[in-house]
Design a protein around this motif. Structure first.
Motif, mmCIF file in Angstrom:
data_model
loop_
_atom_site.group_PDB
_atom_site.id
_atom_site.type_symbol
_atom_site.label_atom_id
_atom_site.label_comp_id
_atom_site.label_asym_id
_atom_site.label_seq_id
_atom_site.Cartn_x
_atom_site.Cartn_y
_atom_site.Cartn_z
ATOM 1 N N LEU A 215 2.989 6.195 11.534
ATOM 2 C CA LEU A 215 1.612 6.434 11.113
ATOM 3 C C LEU A 215 1.633 6.795 9.634
ATOM 4 C CD1 LEU A 215 -1.309 6.576 12.194
ATOM 5 C CD2 LEU A 215 -0.968 9.032 12.501
ATOM 6 N N ILE A 216 0.934 5.998 8.819
ATOM 7 C CA ILE A 216 0.988 6.145 7.367
ATOM 8 C C ILE A 216 -0.384 6.525 6.832
ATOM 9 C CG2 ILE A 216 1.581 4.998 5.188
ATOM 10 C CD1 ILE A 216 2.986 2.857 7.124
ATOM 11 N N GLU A 217 -0.452 7.598 6.082
ATOM 12 C CA GLU A 217 -1.706 8.022 5.458
ATOM 13 C C GLU A 217 -1.745 7.471 4.041
ATOM 14 O OE1 GLU A 217 -2.562 12.193 4.016
ATOM 15 O OE2 GLU A 217 -3.843 12.147 5.807
ATOM 16 N N ILE A 218 -2.712 6.580 3.759
ATOM 17 C CA ILE A 218 -2.817 6.020 2.413
ATOM 18 C C ILE A 218 -3.880 6.737 1.586
ATOM 19 C CG2 ILE A 218 -1.937 3.758 3.120
ATOM 20 C CD1 ILE A 218 -4.801 2.717 3.074
ATOM 21 N N SER A 219 -4.690 7.539 2.250
ATOM 22 C CA SER A 219 -5.624 8.446 1.583
ATOM 23 C C SER A 219 -6.179 9.379 2.651
ATOM 24 C CB SER A 219 -6.769 7.694 0.886
ATOM 25 O OG SER A 219 -7.695 7.202 1.836
ATOM 26 N N THR A 220 -6.940 10.381 2.252
ATOM 27 C CA THR A 220 -7.527 11.295 3.220
ATOM 28 C C THR A 220 -8.427 10.532 4.190
ATOM 29 O OG1 THR A 220 -7.514 13.033 1.541
ATOM 30 C CG2 THR A 220 -8.869 13.415 3.493
ATOM 31 N N HIS A 221 -8.198 10.697 5.481
ATOM 32 C CA HIS A 221 -8.969 10.025 6.547
ATOM 33 C C HIS A 221 -8.824 8.504 6.502
ATOM 34 C CE1 HIS A 221 -10.621 13.941 7.190
ATOM 35 N NE2 HIS A 221 -11.293 13.946 6.063
ATOM 36 N N GLU A 222 -7.719 8.012 5.951
ATOM 37 C CA GLU A 222 -7.477 6.559 5.892
ATOM 38 C C GLU A 222 -6.007 6.311 6.231
ATOM 39 O OE1 GLU A 222 -9.021 3.019 2.937
ATOM 40 O OE2 GLU A 222 -8.103 4.794 2.048
ATOM 41 N N THR A 223 -5.749 5.839 7.451
ATOM 42 C CA THR A 223 -4.377 5.652 7.901
ATOM 43 C C THR A 223 -4.166 4.250 8.444
ATOM 44 O OG1 THR A 223 -4.882 6.471 10.121
ATOM 45 C CG2 THR A 223 -4.111 8.089 8.507
ATOM 46 N N ILE A 224 -2.916 3.812 8.402
ATOM 47 C CA ILE A 224 -2.548 2.545 9.026
ATOM 48 C C ILE A 224 -1.290 2.785 9.864
ATOM 49 C CG2 ILE A 224 -3.576 1.101 7.247
ATOM 50 C CD1 ILE A 224 -0.845 0.678 6.071
ATOM 51 N N LEU B 245 13.777 7.268 7.875
ATOM 52 C CA LEU B 245 12.381 7.653 7.676
ATOM 53 C C LEU B 245 12.138 9.083 8.127
ATOM 54 C CD1 LEU B 245 10.491 4.425 8.855
ATOM 55 C CD2 LEU B 245 11.245 5.044 6.546
ATOM 56 N N GLN B 246 11.336 9.812 7.345
ATOM 57 C CA GLN B 246 11.031 11.200 7.641
ATOM 58 C C GLN B 246 9.535 11.456 7.450
ATOM 59 O OE1 GLN B 246 13.440 13.290 8.722
ATOM 60 N NE2 GLN B 246 15.059 11.754 8.422
ATOM 61 N N VAL B 247 8.976 12.351 8.265
ATOM 62 C CA VAL B 247 7.575 12.750 8.088
ATOM 63 C C VAL B 247 7.419 13.390 6.710
ATOM 64 C CG1 VAL B 247 5.757 14.303 8.891
ATOM 65 C CG2 VAL B 247 7.177 13.075 10.557
ATOM 66 N N GLY B 248 6.362 12.994 5.990
ATOM 67 C CA GLY B 248 6.131 13.512 4.646
ATOM 68 C C GLY B 248 6.742 12.656 3.554
ATOM 69 N N GLN B 249 7.473 11.623 3.952
ATOM 70 C CA GLN B 249 8.136 10.758 2.977
ATOM 71 C C GLN B 249 7.150 9.762 2.367
ATOM 72 O OE1 GLN B 249 11.397 8.644 4.762
ATOM 73 N NE2 GLN B 249 11.904 7.481 2.913
ATOM 74 N N ASN B 250 7.259 9.518 1.062
ATOM 75 C CA ASN B 250 6.461 8.508 0.379
ATOM 76 C C ASN B 250 7.077 7.133 0.634
ATOM 77 O OD1 ASN B 250 4.561 10.268 -0.869
ATOM 78 N ND2 ASN B 250 6.086 10.798 -2.395
ATOM 79 N N LEU C 174 0.837 -1.196 0.000
ATOM 80 C CA LEU C 174 0.000 0.000 0.000
ATOM 81 C C LEU C 174 0.874 1.248 0.000
ATOM 82 C CD1 LEU C 174 -2.684 -1.049 2.644
ATOM 83 C CD2 LEU C 174 -2.839 -1.216 0.157
ATOM 84 N N GLU C 175 0.664 2.097 -0.989
ATOM 85 C CA GLU C 175 1.446 3.322 -1.082
ATOM 86 C C GLU C 175 0.859 4.389 -0.170
ATOM 87 O OE1 GLU C 175 3.317 6.233 -4.548
ATOM 88 O OE2 GLU C 175 1.831 4.691 -5.067
ATOM 89 N N GLY C 176 1.738 5.097 0.533
ATOM 90 C CA GLY C 176 1.261 6.141 1.438
ATOM 91 C C GLY C 176 2.341 7.135 1.798
ATOM 92 N N VAL C 177 1.992 8.039 2.694
ATOM 93 C CA VAL C 177 2.908 9.093 3.150
ATOM 94 C C VAL C 177 3.021 9.020 4.665
ATOM 95 C CG1 VAL C 177 3.318 11.582 3.253
ATOM 96 C CG2 VAL C 177 2.249 10.579 1.217
ATOM 97 N N ILE C 178 4.245 9.117 5.171
ATOM 98 C CA ILE C 178 4.447 9.094 6.626
ATOM 99 C C ILE C 178 3.856 10.365 7.237
ATOM 100 C CG2 ILE C 178 6.129 9.098 8.511
ATOM 101 C CD1 ILE C 178 7.991 7.481 6.747
ATOM 102 N N GLN C 179 2.907 10.186 8.118
ATOM 103 C CA GLN C 179 2.229 11.310 8.765
ATOM 104 C C GLN C 179 2.867 11.648 10.104
ATOM 105 O OE1 GLN C 179 -1.963 10.921 10.283
ATOM 106 N NE2 GLN C 179 -2.436 12.145 8.479
ATOM 107 N N LYS C 180 3.375 10.599 10.796
ATOM 108 C CA LYS C 180 3.929 10.822 12.127
ATOM 109 C C LYS C 180 4.891 9.690 12.486
ATOM 110 C CE LYS C 180 2.285 12.320 16.700
ATOM 111 N NZ LYS C 180 1.092 12.499 17.551
ATOM 112 N N LEU C 181 5.933 10.016 13.244
ATOM 113 C CA LEU C 181 6.888 9.032 13.737
ATOM 114 C C LEU C 181 6.979 9.168 15.262
ATOM 115 C CD1 LEU C 181 9.743 9.538 11.124
ATOM 116 C CD2 LEU C 181 8.275 7.522 11.284
ATOM 117 N N ASN C 182 6.746 8.067 15.971
ATOM 118 C CA ASN C 182 6.856 8.074 17.434
ATOM 119 C C ASN C 182 7.945 7.084 17.856
ATOM 120 O OD1 ASN C 182 4.684 9.898 17.868
ATOM 121 N ND2 ASN C 182 3.227 8.241 17.554
#
Length: 260
Positions: A218-227, A241-246, A201-209
Motif C-alpha cells: 500500500l503506497i501513499e502518494i499524497s494525503t488521502h491518496e493511495t495506490i 521493502l519496509q513500511v515508511g520507505q520512499n 509515481l513517488e510515494g511512501v510505503i504505508q503497509k505491507l501484507n
C-alpha cells in the motif's frame, strides 16, 4: 428525449438544499442582503427569510449570518461553511447532470427500456482508481496520450485510442478517474532512468501484507491518496521493502484505463 431532474439534498427526510435555495445563497453572497437576494431569485422576502432559517437549522453549522432591521431589511453574509456548501452542491450538481446524460444515452425511448442495465450498474475489479485532471491531450493518427495530473501534482500518462477520446468526450481540464490493476504496478526503490514505462509515481510505503507467495504494497502518494501494488514475496524480500520507505510506483501508460 432526455432525462431532466433537479438535485435536492435531504436531512432526516426533510428537504433542506434545493436548487432555488442554492441560488438564494449565491445571491446573498453577492448582495450581502436577504431582501436583495430574494428579488434576484426571485421569491418573497418572507419565503427567503424562512428558507435561510430552515437551512441554518438543518445544517450542523451556521450558513448565513444575518442582521435584522435597517434600510433594505438588514444585512446578511455567508460563513465559510456556507461558501463551501455552495461549492459542494455545485460539484454534486455537475455529477448529477453527467448521471442523467449517461442514463439518457443508455435508454431506448422507443421501447422505454435500458439498452444495457449491466453496463449501467457495472462495478470494476481494478484496485487502483485515482481522481485526476486532464492537463493535455496529444493525438496521432490512431492513438492519443492523455496527460494527467494527480491531486499531489504528479503527472501520469494514459495511452488510449483516438476513438476512445471521442466516445468519452475527453477534453483538457476534465476531472476523470485513472484506473489500473494492482499487479500492473511495479516497485522501484529509486527513480530509474532510461525506463520505457512513462509513469513513475513517488510515494511512501504505508503497509505491507505478505502471503505465502505474494506481497501487497500500500503506497501513499499524497494525503488521502493511495495506490496498491501486488508483487511476489520474493521480489519484496529482494528489495528489502519496509513500511515508511520512499519508493516509486511504476506503471506502463498502456495499463492505465480512463473512466468518466
Amino acid at each position: 428525449m432526455q432525462f431532466e431532474s433537479t438535485l435536492t439534498l435531504l436531512n432526516s427526510d426533510i428537504p433542506f438544499l434545493l436548487e432555488k435555495r442554492i441560488k438564494l445563497l449565491q445571491a446573498i453572497q453577492k448582495e450581502g442582503s436577504i431582501s436583495k437576494a430574494a428579488k434576484i431569485v426571485p421569491m418573497s422576502y418572507k419565503t427567503a427569510w424562512e428558507a435561510v432559517d430552515s437551512i441554518n437549522n438543518l445544517c450542523p453549522n451556521i450558513v448565513v449570518k444575518k442582521e435584522t432591521g435597517g434600510k433594505g431589511g438588514g444585512g446578511a453574509i455567508l460563513t465559510e461553511y456556507g461558501k463551501n456548501l455552495i461549492k459542494t452542491y455545485s460539484i454534486l450538481q455537475s455529477e448529477h447532470k453527467k448521471f442523467l446524460e449517461r442514463l439518457t444515452n443508455l435508454t431506448d425511448f422507443n421501447t422505454g427500456s435500458l439498452k444495457s442495465l449491466k453496463r449501467f450498474s457495472m462495478q470494476i475489479s481494478a484496485r487502483n482508481q485515482l481522481a485526476v485532471k486532464i492537463v493535455n491531450i496529444v493525438e496521432d493518427k490512431v492513438n492519443a496520450s492523455i496527460i494527467l495530473e494527480t491531486k499531489s501534482k504528479q503527472k501520469m500518462v494514459s495511452n488510449i485510442s483516438k476513438n476512445s477520446v471521442k466516445t468519452l468526450g475527453l477534453k483538457i481540464e476534465d476531472e476523470i478517474i485513472a484506473i489500473f490493476k494492482s499487479n500492473n504496478v511495479m516497485i522501484a526503490t529509486s527513480e530509474l532512468l532510461g525506463l520505457s514505462a512513462r509513469n513513475k509515481l513517488e510515494g511512501v510505503i504505508q503497509k505491507l501484507n505478505f502471503s505465502e507467495v505474494s506481497c501487497e504494497v500500500l503506497i501513499e502518494i499524497s494525503t488521502h491518496e493511495t495506490i496498491t501494488s501486488v508483487i511476489t514475496k520474493e521480489a519484496a524480500e529482494q528489495l528489502d521493502l519496509q513500511v515508511g520507505q520512499n519508493i516509486f510506483a511504476v506503471i506502463k501508460s498502456s495499463d492505465i484505463m480512463i473512466g468518466k
